[in-house]
Design a protein around this motif. Structure first.
Motif, PDB file in Angstrom:
ATOM      1  N   MET A 164      31.642 -53.047  17.180  1.00  0.00           N
ATOM      2  CA  MET A 164      30.418 -53.671  17.658  1.00  0.00           C
ATOM      3  C   MET A 164      29.237 -52.711  17.592  1.00  0.00           C
ATOM      4  O   MET A 164      28.108 -53.089  17.252  1.00  0.00           O
ATOM      5  CB  MET A 164      30.626 -54.131  19.108  1.00  0.00           C
ATOM      6  CG  MET A 164      29.545 -55.089  19.624  1.00  0.00           C
ATOM      7  SD  MET A 164      29.602 -56.670  18.759  1.00  0.00           S
ATOM      8  CE  MET A 164      28.137 -56.556  17.760  1.00  0.00           C
ATOM      9  N   GLN A 165      29.494 -51.456  17.895  1.00  0.00           N
ATOM     10  CA  GLN A 165      28.435 -50.455  17.848  1.00  0.00           C
ATOM     11  C   GLN A 165      27.923 -50.274  16.419  1.00  0.00           C
ATOM     12  O   GLN A 165      26.712 -50.174  16.186  1.00  0.00           O
ATOM     13  CB  GLN A 165      28.959 -49.126  18.390  1.00  0.00           C
ATOM     14  CG  GLN A 165      27.897 -48.043  18.479  1.00  0.00           C
ATOM     15  CD  GLN A 165      28.465 -46.733  18.994  1.00  0.00           C
ATOM     16  OE1 GLN A 165      29.678 -46.511  18.963  1.00  0.00           O
ATOM     17  NE2 GLN A 165      27.601 -45.857  19.474  1.00  0.00           N
ATOM     18  N   LEU A 166      28.854 -50.213  15.441  1.00  0.00           N
ATOM     19  CA  LEU A 166      28.447 -50.071  14.039  1.00  0.00           C
ATOM     20  C   LEU A 166      27.652 -51.289  13.580  1.00  0.00           C
ATOM     21  O   LEU A 166      26.633 -51.162  12.894  1.00  0.00           O
ATOM     22  CB  LEU A 166      29.677 -49.885  13.154  1.00  0.00           C
ATOM     23  CG  LEU A 166      29.401 -49.620  11.667  1.00  0.00           C
ATOM     24  CD1 LEU A 166      28.705 -48.283  11.480  1.00  0.00           C
ATOM     25  CD2 LEU A 166      30.699 -49.668  10.859  1.00  0.00           C
ATOM     26  N   ILE A 167      28.101 -52.476  13.984  1.00  0.00           N
ATOM     27  CA  ILE A 167      27.392 -53.701  13.607  1.00  0.00           C
ATOM     28  C   ILE A 167      25.986 -53.713  14.207  1.00  0.00           C
ATOM     29  O   ILE A 167      24.992 -53.975  13.515  1.00  0.00           O
ATOM     30  CB  ILE A 167      28.184 -54.943  14.059  1.00  0.00           C
ATOM     31  CG1 ILE A 167      29.476 -55.075  13.240  1.00  0.00           C
ATOM     32  CG2 ILE A 167      27.338 -56.204  13.934  1.00  0.00           C
ATOM     33  CD1 ILE A 167      30.426 -56.136  13.761  1.00  0.00           C
ATOM     34  N   ASP A 168      25.900 -53.415  15.485  1.00  0.00           N
ATOM     35  CA  ASP A 168      24.602 -53.468  16.163  1.00  0.00           C
ATOM     36  C   ASP A 168      23.611 -52.449  15.622  1.00  0.00           C
ATOM     37  O   ASP A 168      22.450 -52.754  15.348  1.00  0.00           O
ATOM     38  CB  ASP A 168      24.784 -53.227  17.660  1.00  0.00           C
ATOM     39  CG  ASP A 168      25.200 -54.484  18.407  1.00  0.00           C
ATOM     40  OD1 ASP A 168      25.209 -55.554  17.787  1.00  0.00           O
ATOM     41  OD2 ASP A 168      25.502 -54.380  19.603  1.00  0.00           O
ATOM     42  N   THR A 169      24.076 -51.206  15.499  1.00  0.00           N
ATOM     43  CA  THR A 169      23.144 -50.124  15.188  1.00  0.00           C
ATOM     44  C   THR A 169      22.868 -49.957  13.711  1.00  0.00           C
ATOM     45  O   THR A 169      21.884 -49.301  13.349  1.00  0.00           O
ATOM     46  CB  THR A 169      23.661 -48.790  15.759  1.00  0.00           C
ATOM     47  OG1 THR A 169      24.961 -48.520  15.215  1.00  0.00           O
ATOM     48  CG2 THR A 169      23.741 -48.848  17.274  1.00  0.00           C
ATOM     49  N   LEU A 170      23.719 -50.536  12.844  1.00  0.00           N
ATOM     50  CA  LEU A 170      23.485 -50.408  11.404  1.00  0.00           C
ATOM     51  C   LEU A 170      23.227 -51.761  10.746  1.00  0.00           C
ATOM     52  O   LEU A 170      22.119 -52.032  10.290  1.00  0.00           O
ATOM     53  CB  LEU A 170      24.674 -49.720  10.731  1.00  0.00           C
ATOM     54  CG  LEU A 170      24.537 -49.527   9.211  1.00  0.00           C
ATOM     55  CD1 LEU A 170      23.307 -48.697   8.875  1.00  0.00           C
ATOM     56  CD2 LEU A 170      25.798 -48.890   8.627  1.00  0.00           C
ATOM     57  N   PHE A 171      24.230 -52.632  10.722  1.00  0.00           N
ATOM     58  CA  PHE A 171      24.118 -53.861   9.943  1.00  0.00           C
ATOM     59  C   PHE A 171      23.071 -54.822  10.512  1.00  0.00           C
ATOM     60  O   PHE A 171      22.241 -55.346   9.773  1.00  0.00           O
ATOM     61  CB  PHE A 171      25.477 -54.553   9.840  1.00  0.00           C
ATOM     62  CG  PHE A 171      26.504 -53.756   9.083  1.00  0.00           C
ATOM     63  CD1 PHE A 171      26.352 -53.522   7.726  1.00  0.00           C
ATOM     64  CD2 PHE A 171      27.603 -53.224   9.723  1.00  0.00           C
ATOM     65  CE1 PHE A 171      27.283 -52.780   7.022  1.00  0.00           C
ATOM     66  CE2 PHE A 171      28.540 -52.473   9.034  1.00  0.00           C
ATOM     67  CZ  PHE A 171      28.391 -52.244   7.676  1.00  0.00           C
ATOM     68  N   LEU A 172      23.106 -55.051  11.809  1.00  0.00           N
ATOM     69  CA  LEU A 172      22.124 -55.958  12.402  1.00  0.00           C
ATOM     70  C   LEU A 172      20.714 -55.391  12.311  1.00  0.00           C
ATOM     71  O   LEU A 172      19.750 -56.117  12.069  1.00  0.00           O
ATOM     72  CB  LEU A 172      22.470 -56.242  13.859  1.00  0.00           C
ATOM     73  CG  LEU A 172      23.374 -57.450  14.118  1.00  0.00           C
ATOM     74  CD1 LEU A 172      23.717 -57.542  15.591  1.00  0.00           C
ATOM     75  CD2 LEU A 172      22.715 -58.732  13.651  1.00  0.00           C
TER      76      LEU A 172
END
Length: 356
Positions: free
Chosen positions: A38-46
């Motif tokens: 979730m952290q990778l998704i939030d801080t990079l992809f999103l």
């Protein structure tokens, strides 16, 4: 980018530590579906791909369907090296799928993106790739609205593989297909051959030329839209990627049940690409392109289509390179600069692996 919970992009208070995008590396936990994912998704992809549909964080994307026939294409990208003159795997994955959709005459609307990451892959490189994808998608006006991320053990992948899927719609009255070439039709090419393949190869082999050969990776849907507006009756569009111009034309000839005759003196090829091919023993007709298209249309409309193509920066080197002929054998032939003839056969085997 599938997750199991709601986005917390507005503040990372729930995370134990921030992601180190400068020195950090992909860990197995980044693909485990938990807090690290979730952290990778939030801080990079999103952050990079941010749009209203993606922000809903569902396992699917829901969108309105425009009028016309729907088009969908999917493509996996395994290019090596990941970064090359003129682009990288990120921009290539966006542009390549947009072009596959556009070759039907469709207007691309949305993309999905799936990432297979190898444990230990530098997060700085992943960030660079994702930001390149976001820039390409934003420039093209085709947002990435859903996706997925998986991580495999170190040694079980090769850094990063990306699969993109695109959807678009073809307006009523437009019918473009590789089976519609007819004897007498003219064949047009939007620009120079072999730039992408030679850019990749030169980097792999540490080859240097007087000027750097740049990949031609680009999204062609705006060029296609202007071409269709000028000549709505275009018969065939195709982007000559793997296998190059020769393989694409052989596919068209077989699907349409016709022959094709090219003129070697009309083929646009940068001098440094021609020289590299001669030095390495490659034929530029078989070298991959990522920002060029083939168009086939009625002979009386060819000049109009050519001028429309040349009016775009992506078609400034466009040329009429040959014509469709009646041939039950469906051969692609070329009239050489010396006045002779040779068959331009299918590509045999893999000339340049991991090219896209």
């Amino acid at each position: 980018m599938k997750s199991t919970g709601k986005s917390v992009i507005a503040g990372n208070a729930a995370y134990v530590r921030p992601i180190d995008f400068k020195n950090g590396r992909v860990e197995m936990g980044h693909g485990g579906g938990g807090r690290m994912t979730m952290q990778l998704i939030d801080t990079l992809f999103l952050t990079a791909f941010d749009n209203d549909i993606l922000r809903q964080m569902n396992d699917q994307a829901c969108f309105s369907v425009p009028a016309g026939r729907m088009v969908m294409s999917t493509d996996s990208h395994v290019v090596s090296p990941l970064f090359f003159p003129g682009g990288d795997i990120g921009s290539l994955s966006v542009n390549g799928t947009i072009n596959d959709v556009a070759m039907s005459g469709a207007r691309p609307h949305y993309l999905s993106a799936s990432f297979i990451l190898e444990e230990g892959f530098p997060l700085s490189d992943l960030k660079r790739i994702v930001e390149s994808m976001a820039k390409a998608a934003h420039s093209a006006g085709v947002p990435i609205i859903t996706g997925d991320t998986k991580v495999v053990e170190k040694g079980k992948g090769d850094g990063v593989f990306i699969t993109t899927t695109g959807v678009g719609s073809v307006p009523d009255g437009i019918h473009i297909s590789s089976e519609l070439a007819r004897p007498g039709d003219k064949i047009l090419l939007s620009g120079t051959l072999g730039d992408h393949g030679i850019a990749i190869l030169s980097l792999r082999e540490n080859l240097t030329f007087h000027t750097t050969v740049q990949s031609d990776t680009a999204a062609l849907h705006e060029l296609v839209a202007s071409m269709i507006q000028a000549v709505p009756t275009i018969h065939v569009l195709r982007d000559p990627t793997r296998g190059g111009l020769a393989s694409a034309l052989n596919e068209i000839a077989r699907q349409s049940g016709v022959g094709i005759k090219l003129r070697e003196d009309k083929l646009p090829i940068h001098e440094q690409v021609r020289a590299a091919c001669e030095f390495l023993g490659f034929d530029p007709l078989y070298v991959a392109n990522e920002g060029k298209l083939i168009a086939i249309c009625e002979p009386e409309l060819a000049d109009k289509l050519l001028q429309t193509m040349r009016a775009s920066p992506l078609g400034r080197d466009a040329a009429i390179i040959g014509e469709v002929i009646d041939d039950p054998h469906c051969f692609v032939q070329m009239e050489t600069i010396f006045g002779g003839q040779r068959v331009v056969d299918w590509l045999s085997g893999e000339q340049l692996p991991r090219i896209c």
